[in-house]
Motif scaffolding. Sequence first.
Motif, PDB file in Angstrom:
ATOM      1  N   LEU A   4     -46.596  39.733  32.843  1.00  0.00           N
ATOM      2  CA  LEU A   4     -48.015  39.514  32.546  1.00  0.00           C
ATOM      3  C   LEU A   4     -48.854  40.652  33.100  1.00  0.00           C
ATOM      4  O   LEU A   4     -49.779  40.465  33.870  1.00  0.00           O
ATOM      5  CB  LEU A   4     -48.468  38.170  33.134  1.00  0.00           C
ATOM      6  CG  LEU A   4     -47.633  36.963  32.723  1.00  0.00           C
ATOM      7  CD1 LEU A   4     -48.136  35.710  33.416  1.00  0.00           C
ATOM      8  CD2 LEU A   4     -47.659  36.785  31.213  1.00  0.00           C
ATOM      9  N   THR A 124     -45.205  36.895  36.012  1.00  0.00           N
ATOM     10  CA  THR A 124     -44.206  36.571  34.992  1.00  0.00           C
ATOM     11  C   THR A 124     -44.461  35.164  34.478  1.00  0.00           C
ATOM     12  O   THR A 124     -45.275  34.413  35.042  1.00  0.00           O
ATOM     13  CB  THR A 124     -42.771  36.655  35.550  1.00  0.00           C
ATOM     14  OG1 THR A 124     -42.545  35.581  36.465  1.00  0.00           O
ATOM     15  CG2 THR A 124     -42.530  37.984  36.267  1.00  0.00           C
ATOM     16  N   ASP A 125     -43.752  34.805  33.436  1.00  0.00           N
ATOM     17  CA  ASP A 125     -43.905  33.469  32.863  1.00  0.00           C
ATOM     18  C   ASP A 125     -42.796  32.511  33.285  1.00  0.00           C
ATOM     19  O   ASP A 125     -42.575  31.481  32.645  1.00  0.00           O
ATOM     20  CB  ASP A 125     -43.938  33.560  31.336  1.00  0.00           C
ATOM     21  CG  ASP A 125     -42.618  34.099  30.767  1.00  0.00           C
ATOM     22  OD1 ASP A 125     -41.824  34.666  31.539  1.00  0.00           O
ATOM     23  OD2 ASP A 125     -42.384  33.946  29.557  1.00  0.00           O
ATOM     24  N   GLU A 128     -44.961  27.918  35.415  1.00  0.00           N
ATOM     25  CA  GLU A 128     -46.125  27.566  34.618  1.00  0.00           C
ATOM     26  C   GLU A 128     -47.407  27.613  35.465  1.00  0.00           C
ATOM     27  O   GLU A 128     -47.358  27.776  36.692  1.00  0.00           O
ATOM     28  CB  GLU A 128     -45.940  26.167  34.022  1.00  0.00           C
ATOM     29  CG  GLU A 128     -44.766  26.047  33.079  1.00  0.00           C
ATOM     30  CD  GLU A 128     -44.643  24.649  32.488  1.00  0.00           C
ATOM     31  OE1 GLU A 128     -45.581  23.844  32.681  1.00  0.00           O
ATOM     32  OE2 GLU A 128     -43.614  24.358  31.852  1.00  0.00           O
ATOM     33  N   SER A 129     -48.513  27.468  34.786  1.00  0.00           N
ATOM     34  CA  SER A 129     -49.819  27.415  35.438  1.00  0.00           C
ATOM     35  C   SER A 129     -50.503  26.108  35.087  1.00  0.00           C
ATOM     36  O   SER A 129     -50.205  25.490  34.065  1.00  0.00           O
ATOM     37  CB  SER A 129     -50.693  28.589  35.000  1.00  0.00           C
ATOM     38  OG  SER A 129     -50.076  29.823  35.275  1.00  0.00           O
ATOM     39  N   ASN A 462     -52.481  35.703  37.048  1.00  0.00           N
ATOM     40  CA  ASN A 462     -51.824  36.143  35.809  1.00  0.00           C
ATOM     41  C   ASN A 462     -52.262  37.521  35.324  1.00  0.00           C
ATOM     42  O   ASN A 462     -51.875  37.934  34.235  1.00  0.00           O
ATOM     43  CB  ASN A 462     -52.028  35.146  34.668  1.00  0.00           C
ATOM     44  CG  ASN A 462     -51.227  33.877  34.854  1.00  0.00           C
ATOM     45  OD1 ASN A 462     -50.378  33.799  35.732  1.00  0.00           O
ATOM     46  ND2 ASN A 462     -51.493  32.878  34.042  1.00  0.00           N
TER      47      ASN A 462
END
Length: 546
Positions: A4, A124-125, A128-129, A462
């Motif tokens: 990200l 990074t993904d 989660e957020s 992010n």
Amino acid sequence: MILLGPVTHGQVSFLIGFITTFVAWIYSEYLVFKNNSISSKVRDSDVGLAEAESLSVKEDDRAVLLDGGAIKPSPYGARIPPSFSNLLRFIMLEESFLIENRMLLRAACEFGFLLAYFYICDRTDIFESSKKSYNRDLFFFLLFLLIMVSAITSFKIHLDKSPFSVKPLLFLNRHQTEEWKGWMQVIFLMYHYFAAREIYNVGRVCVAAYVWMTGFGNFSYYYVRKDFSFSRFAQMMWRLNFLVFGCCIVLDNSYMLYYICPLHTFFSLTVYGFVGILNKYNEIRSVIAVKFLACFLIVIIVWEIPGVFDVLWKPFTFILGYKDPNRLAEQLPPMYEWHFRTGLDRYIWILGMLYAFYYPTAEKWIEKLDEAKLKRRILIKTTIVVTSSMAAYLWYEYIFKLDSITYNKYHPYTSWIPITAYICIRNVTQSTRSYTLLVFGWIGKISLDTYISQFHIWLRSNAPDAQPKLLLTIIPDYPLLNFMLTTIILMAASYRLSELTNTFKTAFVPSKDNKRIMYNMISGGAIMGILYSLSFVFLKVPPVLV
């Protein structure tokens, strides 16, 4: 895995340095294991007495050589002699050098792994957020639950144990100030996690109290110990900026994103200059008075007269400039954040020094008061509590209740009121100034590390330079369980980062050895230059090949 954010030269440099250090550490562990295996075989074999004595003598000689040098090993087993040859010895993977510095290499790898975890969580993904959510009932339930558990499990009475007597500690002792920082840090963290906007003004007071402590603590040290050495100054700067420097490189963030660090750095520098300039005249009260007056005048000129701040600080935009990507539409100048943060607490650091200057006088007065007759003692202490409480109430009623924008206008001139009231009430009796909650004291000791770490492994942004508007989510759909897990990781990581920062400070910024510090600074600059040069090669070569 999706990144990200762009890959920067700093991140590639960090990766190259980390991989190199990791390989060196693994090799050092192998060397130690191999040497221990050989020693074990020698002990278990039928070696003659003469050979055994000869081997023992050689090992003793080696120990003498190691201990007889000018540089002693750090508590963690690391030896960093003031010589540029160490860099070459490291590159050549010299066995003796790696064995001697094995624990330092291990600490460097642990630090690298923690920063890599920061990157994974925030850039990074993989995780989660989730959005922040404020619930007043839950917020205060968790806060009071922590207080009750701390009071039940970590309540302690601290006593000053001397060879001749045991007596309560004096006011504003180290245990108390650490606990104070812990209280404020808990409120500060929970304010960020739950987006508790309604306690915004409380956060402003907490930051002011931190800055007040910067003035109070640094003035007390320099004024009493008269230690203005470069090594002491370098150690202070290392503690304030080592971790944030690593985060800026790995996360590609601006220094001002972590505004507490430049704020404390700046005010620490000002206190150092205040006490250090003409320090041989500090015992003359008129000189100190002139210094205090000069500080107030400088602050008034720089922050109260429009335009002066911009002219003075413009050359430092490259390090103190900051723009939140989420607020680009507002067209704020790069130095707006620095102007806002320093302006809020522009006077409180001076008051911290002023309190520290009169501390010995107050200490003697309190000792006499504690020895006074009971009725007189009760009358005076009751008056102190009532007066402090009334001042705090009036401040709360007419200042604190204002909306955040209006409150910020009054904050620089009134933040001293709640701070002073707290100090007076907290230290009114021998008992109250001797009691602390160890849990909050422990949090206070790692408050800087928790402040920096929260941005990346508790909260989430992010994107480079973005404020952490989201929450890191490791356990989706279970917000309280996720809060518990991420909080445990945050506190554990912050504690380790605090320990590692001190480990590296011991190794690279030794006390009373300015020459060695300069060697280490130049060597560090050379290493960074090499790593950045390699990063340019790694980032440029792949596109050329394609």
